[in-house]
Design an enzyme around this catalytic site. Structure first.
Site, mmCIF file in Angstrom:
data_model
loop_
_atom_site.group_PDB
_atom_site.id
_atom_site.type_symbol
_atom_site.label_atom_id
_atom_site.label_comp_id
_atom_site.label_asym_id
_atom_site.label_seq_id
_atom_site.Cartn_x
_atom_site.Cartn_y
_atom_site.Cartn_z
ATOM 1 N N ASP A 67 1.160 15.830 -21.917
ATOM 2 C CA ASP A 67 1.404 16.956 -21.085
ATOM 3 C C ASP A 67 0.506 16.917 -19.824
ATOM 4 O O ASP A 67 -0.345 15.951 -19.585
ATOM 5 C CB ASP A 67 0.943 18.061 -21.652
ATOM 6 C CG ASP A 67 -0.159 18.193 -22.699
ATOM 7 O OD1 ASP A 67 -0.995 17.296 -22.392
ATOM 8 O OD2 ASP A 67 -0.299 19.177 -23.472
ATOM 9 N N ASP A 136 -3.448 28.863 -30.724
ATOM 10 C CA ASP A 136 -2.261 29.571 -31.110
ATOM 11 C C ASP A 136 -1.474 28.751 -32.000
ATOM 12 O O ASP A 136 -0.221 29.269 -32.124
ATOM 13 C CB ASP A 136 -1.870 30.177 -30.094
ATOM 14 C CG ASP A 136 -1.305 29.148 -28.945
ATOM 15 O OD1 ASP A 136 -1.486 27.985 -29.172
ATOM 16 O OD2 ASP A 136 -0.855 29.647 -27.820
ATOM 17 N N HIS A 138 -0.348 25.821 -31.123
ATOM 18 C CA HIS A 138 0.699 24.881 -30.187
ATOM 19 C C HIS A 138 0.415 23.301 -30.267
ATOM 20 O O HIS A 138 -0.821 22.978 -30.603
ATOM 21 C CB HIS A 138 0.654 25.364 -28.619
ATOM 22 C CG HIS A 138 -0.822 25.034 -27.818
ATOM 23 N ND1 HIS A 138 -1.195 25.924 -27.107
ATOM 24 C CD2 HIS A 138 -1.606 23.716 -27.837
ATOM 25 C CE1 HIS A 138 -2.342 25.386 -26.624
ATOM 26 N NE2 HIS A 138 -2.447 24.175 -26.846
#
Ligand code: GLP
Length: 261
Positions: A67, A136, A138
């Site tokens: 990413d 969270d 991800h």
């Protein structure tokens, strides 16, 4: 899913480094999927040392990063281009033309994401994907709610992730809202996944990913469907697992033909 719990992040990173090194020695032209964040930085140090001291060779490898932030200059200290250069690429002999990181500055994001997917396919697919885990749950920047079949695309960060990552910027306001990330479908096509998660702040996300139901609300849980996923934890990140003692026993009592690490 193989859950490996070591007392410290450093010891878990050593196991990860040995797995990456084995992959490269068995297949020198491996395609490696790479992650950023504080979690894999020890792993990159160890791989750099293996390159320096034992001649671990990256010259035939191809890499794809998970990413990158959108509209953040690749020279910005918090960009993942910079992170990879500083923490890994400048310390090993990977060829720059074999390195791929999503380009957050492109005008046509959609076309860029499609060509990123094409490049992964043309390279023969990812052999080993290194992954961290967001607090969270991800993976990459696939925030909760991401389609389980998603491909490389633009995503909007949650406020929680922007706050978590503010430490790499001068302040929370500076953290971009948008990112380009490989999709969960892309990640799941990797032949092997190595998920690393360390520290107390990851304990809930680890428990939900490893022992919770498979759900888009916890992207890490999708790895339960992966045929070759290893989860490397330290004692703190493993502290909310209900079967921690079982996983420790499995690792300590592996049959000798499996204990090649
Ligand atoms: C970041 C990255 C993820 C990384 C995660 C955890 O936002 N996009 O790939 O795994 O968050 O980061 P850290 O390792 O710093 O805790």
């Amino acid at each position: 899913m193989e859950v490996i719990i070591l007392p410290t992040a450093s010891e878990a990173s050593e196991v990860a480094a040995r797995l990456v090194a084995r992959q490269l020695r068995e297949k020198p032209n491996s395609v490696l999927g790479l992650a950023t964040g504080s979690t894999p930085s020890r792993l990159y140090q160890l791989l750099a040392r293996m390159h320096r001291e034992d001649g671990l060779d990256f010259s035939k490898a191809t890499t794809f990063n998970l990413d990158e932030y959108v509209n953040l200059d690749p020279n910005h200290p918090a960009s993942y281009h910079q992170f990879m250069e500083e923490n890994f690429f400048s310390h090993v002999n990977v060829r720059r033309e074999s390195v791929h990181i999503p380009d957050g500055m492109v005008a046509d994001v959609r076309a860029h994401c499609a060509s990123y997917e094409r490049a992964i396919r043309e390279a023969g697919g990812i052999d080993l994907q290194i992954l961290g885990l967001g607090s969270d749950g991800h993976l990459g920047f696939n925030e909760p709610g991401s389609s389980l079949a998603s491909r490389t695309r633009i995503k909007t960060l949650t406020e929680r992730t922007r706050t978590d990552n503010a430490r790499f910027f001068t302040g929370a306001q500076e953290v971009p809202h948008h990112v380009i990330t490989m999709g969960l479908g892309t990640i799941m096509e990797s032949r092997m996944c190595l998920l690393l998660a360390f520290g107390k702040a990851k304990a809930e996300a680890v428990a939900a990913s490893v022992e919770g139901p498979v759900t888009a609300s916890v992207p890490g849980s999708l790895l339960q469907f992966h045929p070759q996923a290893k989860v490397l934890l330290d004692a703190e990140s493993a502290s909310s697992l209900t079967r921690a003692e079982y996983y420790r026993g499995v690792y300590q009592n592996k049959p000798s033909w499996q204990t090649d690490l």
